[in-house]
Design an enzyme around this catalytic site. Structure first.
Site, PDB file in Angstrom:
ATOM      1  N   ARG A 148       0.869  -1.175   0.000  1.00 31.41           N
ATOM      2  CA  ARG A 148       0.000   0.000   0.000  1.00 31.41           C
ATOM      3  C   ARG A 148       0.910   1.230   0.000  1.00 31.41           C
ATOM      4  O   ARG A 148       2.047   1.175   0.478  1.00 31.41           O
ATOM      5  CB  ARG A 148      -0.892   0.030   1.242  1.00 31.41           C
ATOM      6  CG  ARG A 148      -1.819  -1.172   1.409  1.00 31.41           C
ATOM      7  CD  ARG A 148      -2.613  -1.050   2.697  1.00 31.41           C
ATOM      8  NE  ARG A 148      -3.566  -2.134   2.884  1.00 31.41           N
ATOM      9  CZ  ARG A 148      -3.340  -3.219   3.623  1.00 31.41           C
ATOM     10  NH1 ARG A 148      -2.176  -3.354   4.251  1.00 31.41           N
ATOM     11  NH2 ARG A 148      -4.255  -4.158   3.742  1.00 31.41           N
ATOM     12  N   LYS A 172      -2.194  -1.756   7.993  1.00 31.62           N
ATOM     13  CA  LYS A 172      -3.327  -1.123   8.660  1.00 31.62           C
ATOM     14  C   LYS A 172      -3.386  -1.540  10.122  1.00 31.62           C
ATOM     15  O   LYS A 172      -3.139  -2.697  10.451  1.00 31.62           O
ATOM     16  CB  LYS A 172      -4.632  -1.499   7.966  1.00 31.62           C
ATOM     17  CG  LYS A 172      -4.789  -0.883   6.579  1.00 31.62           C
ATOM     18  CD  LYS A 172      -6.140  -1.227   5.988  1.00 31.62           C
ATOM     19  CE  LYS A 172      -6.347  -0.535   4.652  1.00 31.62           C
ATOM     20  NZ  LYS A 172      -7.665  -0.859   4.060  1.00 31.62           N
ATOM     21  N   HIS A 244      -2.017   2.161  -5.998  1.00 31.60           N
ATOM     22  CA  HIS A 244      -2.762   0.924  -5.761  1.00 31.60           C
ATOM     23  C   HIS A 244      -2.802   0.036  -7.005  1.00 31.60           C
ATOM     24  O   HIS A 244      -2.956  -1.181  -6.899  1.00 31.60           O
ATOM     25  CB  HIS A 244      -4.183   1.249  -5.307  1.00 31.60           C
ATOM     26  CG  HIS A 244      -4.923   0.066  -4.775  1.00 31.60           C
ATOM     27  ND1 HIS A 244      -4.704  -0.428  -3.511  1.00 31.60           N
ATOM     28  CD2 HIS A 244      -5.851  -0.733  -5.332  1.00 31.60           C
ATOM     29  CE1 HIS A 244      -5.480  -1.478  -3.318  1.00 31.60           C
ATOM     30  NE2 HIS A 244      -6.172  -1.682  -4.408  1.00 31.60           N
ATOM     31  N   ARG A 247      -0.194  -2.558  -6.709  1.00 32.08           N
ATOM     32  CA  ARG A 247      -0.564  -3.593  -5.735  1.00 32.08           C
ATOM     33  C   ARG A 247      -1.536  -4.596  -6.372  1.00 32.08           C
ATOM     34  O   ARG A 247      -1.393  -5.801  -6.216  1.00 32.08           O
ATOM     35  CB  ARG A 247      -1.183  -2.922  -4.516  1.00 32.08           C
ATOM     36  CG  ARG A 247      -1.676  -3.854  -3.417  1.00 32.08           C
ATOM     37  CD  ARG A 247      -2.062  -2.998  -2.204  1.00 32.08           C
ATOM     38  NE  ARG A 247      -2.886  -3.683  -1.230  1.00 32.08           N
ATOM     39  CZ  ARG A 247      -2.412  -4.426  -0.239  1.00 32.08           C
ATOM     40  NH1 ARG A 247      -1.107  -4.617  -0.126  1.00 32.08           N
ATOM     41  NH2 ARG A 247      -3.231  -4.986   0.631  1.00 32.08           N
ATOM     42  N   HIS A 270      -4.131  -9.088   4.029  1.00 29.36           N
ATOM     43  CA  HIS A 270      -5.585  -9.089   4.152  1.00 29.36           C
ATOM     44  C   HIS A 270      -6.023 -10.029   5.260  1.00 29.36           C
ATOM     45  O   HIS A 270      -5.552 -11.163   5.339  1.00 29.36           O
ATOM     46  CB  HIS A 270      -6.241  -9.551   2.844  1.00 29.36           C
ATOM     47  CG  HIS A 270      -6.122  -8.558   1.737  1.00 29.36           C
ATOM     48  ND1 HIS A 270      -6.188  -8.902   0.410  1.00 29.36           N
ATOM     49  CD2 HIS A 270      -5.937  -7.219   1.764  1.00 29.36           C
ATOM     50  CE1 HIS A 270      -6.059  -7.830  -0.338  1.00 29.36           C
ATOM     51  NE2 HIS A 270      -5.900  -6.796   0.464  1.00 29.36           N
ATOM     52  N   TYR A 279      -9.123  -8.232  -5.199  1.00 34.68           N
ATOM     53  CA  TYR A 279      -7.908  -7.692  -5.813  1.00 34.68           C
ATOM     54  C   TYR A 279      -7.393  -8.583  -6.931  1.00 34.68           C
ATOM     55  O   TYR A 279      -6.735  -8.114  -7.842  1.00 34.68           O
ATOM     56  CB  TYR A 279      -6.808  -7.546  -4.755  1.00 34.68           C
ATOM     57  CG  TYR A 279      -6.987  -6.360  -3.853  1.00 34.68           C
ATOM     58  CD1 TYR A 279      -6.463  -5.121  -4.181  1.00 34.68           C
ATOM     59  CD2 TYR A 279      -7.687  -6.476  -2.657  1.00 34.68           C
ATOM     60  CE1 TYR A 279      -6.631  -4.028  -3.357  1.00 34.68           C
ATOM     61  CE2 TYR A 279      -7.852  -5.393  -1.817  1.00 34.68           C
ATOM     62  CZ  TYR A 279      -7.326  -4.172  -2.167  1.00 34.68           C
ATOM     63  OH  TYR A 279      -7.497  -3.099  -1.339  1.00 34.68           O
TER      64      TYR A 279
END
Length: 298
Positions: A148, A172, A244, A247, A270, A279
């Site tokens: 990211r 995250k 992105h 990614r 994830h 994705y």
């Protein structure tokens, strides 16, 4: 309980108890602030404890005129989380959004770049300038590790374990994971670090930060977006290209070349495999090839 007090408490809950990043907390707060603003504009003096399903529905109906279904769904989801928190803390007994359905939205996938297009972007970099080597290392890292943009700009030199073939990534909610890194990506990272970065005057707060701007400070998200947008224009690529995109291309190319979905999930960081599936969009031709290659009754 007043709205601002409830919002402050909710933000603290998201940050401390759920471990969300500052950006995520800000996004959650935006949805609630939209409701607060609407209540004020319509002179509806009602607290978060008293607000009813009918009032929420009226708000959603009015904002729906200005927003697409995806944005509507995000607001409904954000408000549902806020009122779930109030129920959890026993300020309310029910959630006024329990019976409100989100509009159905189609899954929209970002563009992916082919390996040829990625090569075109990298070829568009002006390597005669010091930031050229940095920009090449940035693009190689985004594509080579599937990071990211927030993970890229916070990547530290102390996070690089090249001998072991991994880098440590802080994702995250400050969750850390180890991501494999290829020899090609290592080569360009090291070239930038040993030939360009070493000659910079570095800000004390950025001594361990890998990618720096001309003033020796950490790069911003906006700067990475700008670099990539300008390169896409220079390379003549008409797709919508952002950090992105690299990614998404990373994950898609891995899957198309036979990588395991669970392994890709771990590399991307994830929590849910369903997020990884979004994705890793692959075309029907590839699916047919997989079927023909591996099914016993092909």
């Amino acid at each position: 309980m007043q709205w601002q007090r409830a919002l402050i408490d909710y933000k603290n809950y998201l940050k401390i108890e759920r471990g969300l990043s500052e950006n995520s907390v800000i996004n959650y707060a935006l949805d609630i602030n939209k409701l607060i603003k609407w209540l004020n504009e319509n002179e509806i003096g009602i607290s978060p404890i008293q607000i009813s399903e009918e009032t929420i529905q009226q708000f959603i109906y009015q904002v729906a005129k200005e927003l697409n279904p995806k944005s509507q769904s995000r607001i409904i989801s954000g408000l549902r989380g806020f009122f779930n928190y109030l129920v959890f803390e026993e300020y309310r007994t029910t959630n006024p959004l329990d019976l409100i359905e989100s509009p159905k939205t189609a899954r929209t996938l970002p563009d992916i770049l082919s390996t040829e297009e990625i090569d075109q972007l990298i070829a568009a970099i002006d390597l005669s300038k010091p930031q050229g080597e940095r920009n090449r290392a940035i693009l190689e890292t985004l594509y080579g590790c599937g990071l990211r943009v927030s993970e890229l700009i916070t990547l530290k030199i102390s996070d690089l374990f090249f001998e072991e073939g991994f880098i440590k990534v802080t994702g995250k909610g400050d969750k850390q994971r180890f991501v494999p890194i290829g020899k090609s990506t290592i080569k360009f990272m090291e070239l930038y670090r040993r030939e360009i970065r070493v000659h910079q005057d570095i800000d004390n707060n950025a001594k361990d930060t890998l990618f720096l701007n001309r003033r020796g400070k950490a790069l911003t998200r906006a700067m990475i977006f700008t670099i990539i947008k300008q390169l896409a224009e220079k390379a003549g690529i008409r797709k919508t290209v952002s950090p992105h995109t690299f990614r998404h291309s990373f994950a898609t190319h891995l899957l198309e070349n036979g990588a395991d979905l669970r392994a890709i999930q771990q590399m991307l960081g994830h929590e849910s495999i369903t997020t990884t599936e979004i994705y890793t969009h692959i075309d029907k031709t590839h699916l047919s090839e997989v079927m023909n290659a591996y099914h016993p009754r092909k």
